[in-house]
Design a protein around this motif. Structure first.
Motif, mmCIF file in Angstrom:
data_model
loop_
_atom_site.group_PDB
_atom_site.id
_atom_site.type_symbol
_atom_site.label_atom_id
_atom_site.label_comp_id
_atom_site.label_asym_id
_atom_site.label_seq_id
_atom_site.Cartn_x
_atom_site.Cartn_y
_atom_site.Cartn_z
ATOM 1 N N VAL A 183 1.000 -1.111 -0.096
ATOM 2 C CA VAL A 183 -0.402 -0.315 0.006
ATOM 3 C C VAL A 183 1.041 1.130 0.046
ATOM 4 C CG1 VAL A 183 -1.588 1.117 0.892
ATOM 5 C CG2 VAL A 183 -1.457 -1.315 1.249
ATOM 6 N N GLY A 184 0.486 2.291 -0.781
ATOM 7 C CA GLY A 184 1.256 3.374 -0.566
ATOM 8 C C GLY A 184 2.685 3.408 -1.721
ATOM 9 N N SER A 185 2.641 2.370 -2.437
ATOM 10 C CA SER A 185 3.355 2.229 -3.971
ATOM 11 C C SER A 185 2.242 3.421 -5.212
ATOM 12 C CB SER A 185 4.215 1.045 -4.512
ATOM 13 O OG SER A 185 2.830 -0.090 -5.635
ATOM 14 N N GLY A 186 3.139 3.993 -5.924
ATOM 15 C CA GLY A 186 2.427 3.955 -6.895
ATOM 16 C C GLY A 186 1.935 3.060 -7.912
ATOM 17 N N ALA A 187 2.851 2.149 -8.153
ATOM 18 C CA ALA A 187 1.601 1.427 -9.887
ATOM 19 C C ALA A 187 0.572 0.106 -8.345
ATOM 20 C CB ALA A 187 3.017 0.100 -9.109
ATOM 21 N N ARG A 188 0.651 0.223 -7.408
ATOM 22 C CA ARG A 188 -0.458 -0.355 -6.671
ATOM 23 C C ARG A 188 -1.718 0.630 -6.658
ATOM 24 N NH1 ARG A 188 -1.428 -4.480 -1.828
ATOM 25 N NH2 ARG A 188 -2.764 -3.626 -1.495
ATOM 26 N N ALA A 189 -1.416 1.497 -6.592
ATOM 27 C CA ALA A 189 -2.501 2.908 -6.341
ATOM 28 C C ALA A 189 -2.919 2.760 -8.090
ATOM 29 C CB ALA A 189 -1.748 4.234 -6.352
ATOM 30 N N VAL A 190 -2.494 2.353 -9.272
ATOM 31 C CA VAL A 190 -2.010 2.764 -10.851
ATOM 32 C C VAL A 190 -3.665 1.705 -10.955
ATOM 33 C CG1 VAL A 190 -1.644 2.673 -12.709
ATOM 34 C CG2 VAL A 190 -0.859 4.537 -11.135
ATOM 35 N N VAL A 191 -2.986 0.478 -10.431
ATOM 36 C CA VAL A 191 -3.775 -0.397 -11.004
ATOM 37 C C VAL A 191 -5.077 -0.979 -10.125
ATOM 38 C CG1 VAL A 191 -3.963 -3.267 -10.035
ATOM 39 C CG2 VAL A 191 -1.951 -2.442 -11.091
ATOM 40 N N ALA A 192 -5.018 -0.102 -8.373
ATOM 41 C CA ALA A 192 -6.274 -0.625 -7.511
ATOM 42 C C ALA A 192 -7.420 0.127 -8.826
ATOM 43 C CB ALA A 192 -5.690 0.553 -6.324
ATOM 44 N N GLN A 193 -6.511 1.563 -8.624
ATOM 45 C CA GLN A 193 -8.368 2.880 -9.220
ATOM 46 C C GLN A 193 -7.979 2.153 -10.927
ATOM 47 O OE1 GLN A 193 -6.153 6.777 -10.005
ATOM 48 N NE2 GLN A 193 -6.580 7.362 -7.900
ATOM 49 N N SER A 194 -7.372 1.948 -11.495
ATOM 50 C CA SER A 194 -7.415 1.518 -13.114
ATOM 51 C C SER A 194 -8.696 0.084 -13.314
ATOM 52 C CB SER A 194 -6.795 1.849 -14.389
ATOM 53 O OG SER A 194 -5.508 1.434 -13.541
ATOM 54 N N LEU A 195 -8.536 -0.364 -12.185
ATOM 55 C CA LEU A 195 -9.355 -1.888 -12.176
ATOM 56 C C LEU A 195 -10.868 -2.108 -11.325
ATOM 57 C CD1 LEU A 195 -6.381 -4.648 -12.652
ATOM 58 C CD2 LEU A 195 -7.530 -3.500 -14.277
ATOM 59 N N GLY A 248 2.449 -9.800 -11.276
ATOM 60 C CA GLY A 248 2.350 -8.840 -10.797
ATOM 61 C C GLY A 248 2.289 -7.993 -12.052
ATOM 62 N N TYR A 249 3.097 -6.293 -10.923
ATOM 63 C CA TYR A 249 3.292 -5.433 -11.995
ATOM 64 C C TYR A 249 4.163 -4.691 -11.885
ATOM 65 C CZ TYR A 249 -0.035 -4.122 -7.945
ATOM 66 O OH TYR A 249 0.035 -4.042 -6.447
ATOM 67 N N VAL A 250 4.891 -3.793 -12.436
ATOM 68 C CA VAL A 250 5.894 -3.231 -12.997
ATOM 69 C C VAL A 250 5.451 -1.625 -12.715
ATOM 70 C CG1 VAL A 250 7.488 -5.102 -12.371
ATOM 71 C CG2 VAL A 250 7.062 -3.930 -14.737
ATOM 72 N N TYR A 255 -1.050 4.276 -16.615
ATOM 73 C CA TYR A 255 0.271 4.742 -16.128
ATOM 74 C C TYR A 255 -0.187 5.429 -14.562
ATOM 75 C CZ TYR A 255 1.392 4.772 -21.329
ATOM 76 O OH TYR A 255 1.666 4.742 -22.482
ATOM 77 N N ALA A 256 1.043 5.121 -14.711
ATOM 78 C CA ALA A 256 1.432 6.213 -13.256
ATOM 79 C C ALA A 256 1.697 7.711 -13.582
ATOM 80 C CB ALA A 256 2.308 5.846 -12.173
#
Ligand SMILES: Nc1ncnc2c1ncn2[C@@H]1O[C@H](COP(=O)(O)OP(=O)(O)OP(=O)(O)O)[C@@H](O)[C@H]1O
Ligand SMILES: [Mg+2]
Lengths: 292, 254, 252
Positions: free
Chosen positions: B141-153, B183-185, B214-215
């Motif tokens: 939690v708190g990583s940008g990549a995770r936020a992007v995935v969470a938001q767009s999915l 995973g996602y990077v 995109y982040a």
């Protein structure tokens, strides 16, 4: 002579001053550290409730759900696993090193253990990633990241420290006790089981507790192989998160100054109190039973 | 603890030749390499300023800046700057989904991807892949990549994560080694040993413009900043070097 | 004429290259007390320790010669050390008690040899403590740590522990030199009492003690047994000039 005496006195006074200032500084810093921790923890507990925080298992730091029950359970399990694994092997290494090995083997073994206890914990984490995780996975026991892997890595990590301390404890059994025991007709195995181990119990427990404290507090090596799952208990082979790994992971979202940073202080304090309590009670047992 | 650090830093500065100004840049670890590349030449041109750079994450940078302990925050998440701070986008950085080759999957629909990260799909067979359990490798939690995935999915950022890894590199490694892993990077790097998944038939490499994940890294700095801070913030937000760090420039955040 | 209990023939011991015993031959009669005297470092302890083969704990130790106990060659390689040491007990100079309770100290030996029955263990412990004249002082306190006893009591505890495995021979290495005179006297009394029932080999630096308690005395010097004979004879009319010199305080 008087001048010499006076100058000696003066340099003594200077040294005393240096020592006083240094220890004062250390105590101030330590005191400050503990105070910050306690204040943060108390502030947090007052707001979120002690029981609610300790017994719940919902962890969503951004949503303000901050229950650490799962981390406490996982910390306890990982540590228990590590100690259970390290205990027999550590005692075996200690017995071999102190009583069985020849001079040459002893030197080499001691050297290896000393080196191994100086290896940084990340290196044990790498070993975990390279060997333990694929190994567990290869056995068909899940992804490989999990409590058992962490326990194994920790066990290996504390083994050198534990063995060396246990070794010292066993060496502290005086030679004439050995001789008395042997003269009564003890064979070597009996000598170890009936005399050496009970007689060095106090030292062995100190070794155990020192290793335990290191295991409980370890973060990096555990984090690397634990998996970091915070929402469920996925079983011993499933991923989990301990108090330390979760502090590390969520330091990034709960930095100093953020509203819920206090939960990290609280977790650190729980860890601290847990270790203190455990070593305290075990220590008391030892004193009750050990060398009178 | 801060007073002690400040005292030490202050003492250090007093001892340093001449009186120099100190600037602290802090934030997302994924941006520190880029920031270092900009700061070095900038600092050479501003000899009287000393710049300290540290990671710790977007949140750490943001809160430190809000508390006056950092001058510029590097973030790969969006914070509300209000009226006290400036916000400037650095461009955009793709977030790619990577899978272990054993999954037998090269293309997923966006809705399947959502169901995977919701934990609804347990076996790749369900998506036409091999008979292999799905294992998610996620960032904390708190990583940008995770936020992007969470938001767009549309999955909550605190979903049933299976294995959390603290860095891009650790995610790649875990996906490379774990059968069934996905995973996602962040970034456009083509990692060896993993499959970069197409989503709805789109591959990032073929048509970056159509890629949906995109982040949007940003920097923040106080409105009431010294001219040195302002100058460095401008350098960071405009440097042409961004493209060599996976940032696509000339675009505006949504 | 009493039976020979221990027979040594040409026994030599080296620690590495250093000889500690040279060609020692002697007999000890069953039920007798043999005192060994001699200057420091002359090999007295080594002589004791070769009888229960405790010298072998020193890795570089080398033994030559033969020793028989009840006609059995105990130096032969296949000799069962456990059986030997059950028959041969030993008391050391420093009173040694294990860090256990009084009961567990005395029960240590019997338990080693497989005695598990609690009732029988209790009986053996009580009997041994009585034999060592310690029972009256410790009855009802058997569960207390042995380290709480005085030095003299601990030495008697060590004796009780040795007696509990029912040995036939008891080796004593300066058993009173770490004790106060009163405690030493009690140990001496015990040795006299044990006489007849046990064969005792006792090293001592205290010549009066040797004269008081022993039937035979051997004088060792530089690893050699210079002279061995009835105590009364050795102390009144030694045959060897070196013995006489030692007894009159010219050596040591
Ligand atoms: N473990 C050992 N390793 C090497 N040398 C030893 C060892 N034990 C004894 N010695 C040597 O062997 C010789 C005889 O020793 P021993 O202990 O038998 O003498 P002792 O007559 O009992 O002396 P003391 O009256 O001081 O107790 C001494 O020179 C001693 O230094
Ligand atoms: Mg001696």
């Amino acid at each position: 002579m008087n001048i010499q005496e006076a100058s000696r006195r003066r340099s003594e006074r200077v040294w005393m001053g240096v020592v006083a200032v240094a220890s004062g500084l250390v105590f101030t810093v330590l005191g400050f550290l503990v105070a910050v921790l306690v204040m943060g923890a108390i502030g947090f507990a007052a707001q979120h409730g002690l029981v609610h925080t300790l017994l719940g298992a919902r962890w969503q730091p951004l949503a303000g759900r901050l229950q650490i029950g799962l981390f406490i359970v996982d910390s306890a399990l990982v540590t228990a696993l590590a100690m259970l694994l390290a205990l027999p092997f550590g005692i075996a290494v200690a017995i071999f090193g102190s009583l069985v090995a020849g001079a040459w083997e002893r030197t080499v073994l001691r050297w290896i253990l000393t080196l191994a206890s100086a290896v940084p914990s990340v290196a044990y984490g790498w070993w975990g990633l390279a060997v333990v995780v694929p190994g567990i996975r290869g056995l068909g026991l899940g992804a490989g990241y999990g409590l058992v892997s962490a326990g194994l890595v920790l066990a290996l990590m504390i083994l050198p420290t534990f063995s060396v301390l246990a070794w010292e404890a066993i060496l502290a059994v005086p030679e004439d006790w050995h001789q008395t025991s042997l003269a009564l007709g003890a064979n070597d195995d009996q000598n170890i089981i009936r005399l050496v181990l009970p007689a060095s119990m106090a030292g062995l427990q100190t070794a155990f507790l020192t290793a335990l404290a290191r295991a409980v507090g370890e973060t990096m090596a555990v984090q690397m192989v634990l998996g970091g799952a915070v929402s469920h208990f996925y079983g011993l082979f499933g991923p989990g998160a301990t108090l330390t790994t979760q502090i590390l992971t969520d330091m990034a979202v709960l930095p100093v100054g953020s509203p819920n940073h206090g939960v990290l202080d609280f977790m650190a304090l729980v860890l601290f109190l847990g270790v203190t309590l455990m070593t305290g009670t075990m220590g008391r047992q030892v004193r009750g039973r050990g060398r009178p | 603890m801060m007073w002690l650090l400040r005292t030490l830093v202050a003492a250090g500065l007093l001892l340093a030749p001449g009186s120099r100004q100190a600037i602290t840049v802090m934030g997302a670890t994924s941006l520190t390499a880029y920031a270092r590349a900009v700061i070095e030449p900038w600092a050479r041109a501003h000899a009287n300023v000393q710049v300290a750079l540290s990671g710790g994450g977007s949140y750490a940078g943001w809160y430190a800046m809000k508390a006056g302990q950092a001058d510029i925050a590097l973030c790969d998440l969006r914070f509300d700057p209000g009226t006290a701070f400036y916000e400037r986008g650095l461009g955009k950085m793709p977030v790619l989904f990577i899978a272990n080759p054993s999954d037998g999957i090269r293309n997923v629909s966006r809705s399947s991807l959502r169901r995977v990260f919701h934990g609804q799909i347990k076996n790749w067979r369900e998506l036409g892949g091999r008979n292999q359990l799905v294992r998610m490798v996620v960032r904390p939690v708190g990583s940008g990549a995770r936020a992007v995935v969470a938001q767009s999915l549309g999955v909550s950022a605190d979903g049933p994560a299976q294995v959390v890894q603290l860095s891009n590199g650790a995610v790649v490694r875990a996906v490379q080694e774990t059968p069934g892993a996905i995973g996602y990077v962040e970034g456009d790097h083509a990692w060896p040993g993993v499959i970069a998944l197409k989503v709805n038939g789109q591959s990032y490499q073929a048509k970056p413009g159509k890629w949906p994940f995109y982040a949007w890294p940003r920097i923040y700095w106080p409105v009431r900043a010294s001219s040195a801070v302002t100058s460095l913030a401008h350098a960071l937000s405009q440097s042409p070097r961004r493209s060599s760090f996976g940032l696509i420039t000339g675009v505006n955040p949504p | 004429m009493a039976r020979v209990k221990i027979q040594m023939q040409s026994v030599s011991v080296w620690y590495g290259a250093q000889p500690a015993l040279r060609q020692v031959s002697l007999d000890v009669a069953e039920g007798a007390v043999l005192a060994l005297i001699g200057p420091s470092g002359c090999g007295k302890s080594t002589l004791l320790r070769v009888i229960n083969r405790l010298v072998e704990r020193t890795p570089e130790a080398k033994i030559q010669g033969r020793i028989w106990i009840d006609g059995e060659d105990i130096l032969r390689p296949e000799m069962d050390l456990v059986r030997l040491r059950k028959r041969v007990g030993m008391i050391f100079q420093r009173p040694i008690s294990f860090p256990f309770s009084i009961f567990d100290n005395v029960a240590y030996g019997p338990r080693l040899h497989g005695l598990k029955d609690a009732f029988e263990l209790r009986r053996v412990v009580e009997l041994s403590l009585k034999q060592a004249a310690l029972w009256d002082e410790v009855r009802g306190k058997l569960r207390r740590p042995a380290s709480g006893l005085s030095g003299g009591q601990q030495q008697r505890l060590a004796l009780a522990r040795a007696l509990a495995v029912n040995p036939q021979v008891i080796l004593m290495d300066e058993p009173t030199s770490a004790l106060d005179p009163g405690s030493a006297a009690r140990i001496e009394e015990l040795v006299v009492k044990l006489k007849g029932q046990y064969t005792v080999v006792m090293v001592t630096h205290n010549l009066q003690q040797a004269a008081r308690v022993s039937d035979f005395t051997g004088y060792l010097q530089a690893g050699r047994l210079i002279e061995l004979g009835e105590t009364s004879v050795i102390f009144t009319a030694p045959r060897d000039r070196r013995t006489e010199a030692y007894l009159t305080g010219q050596i040591d």
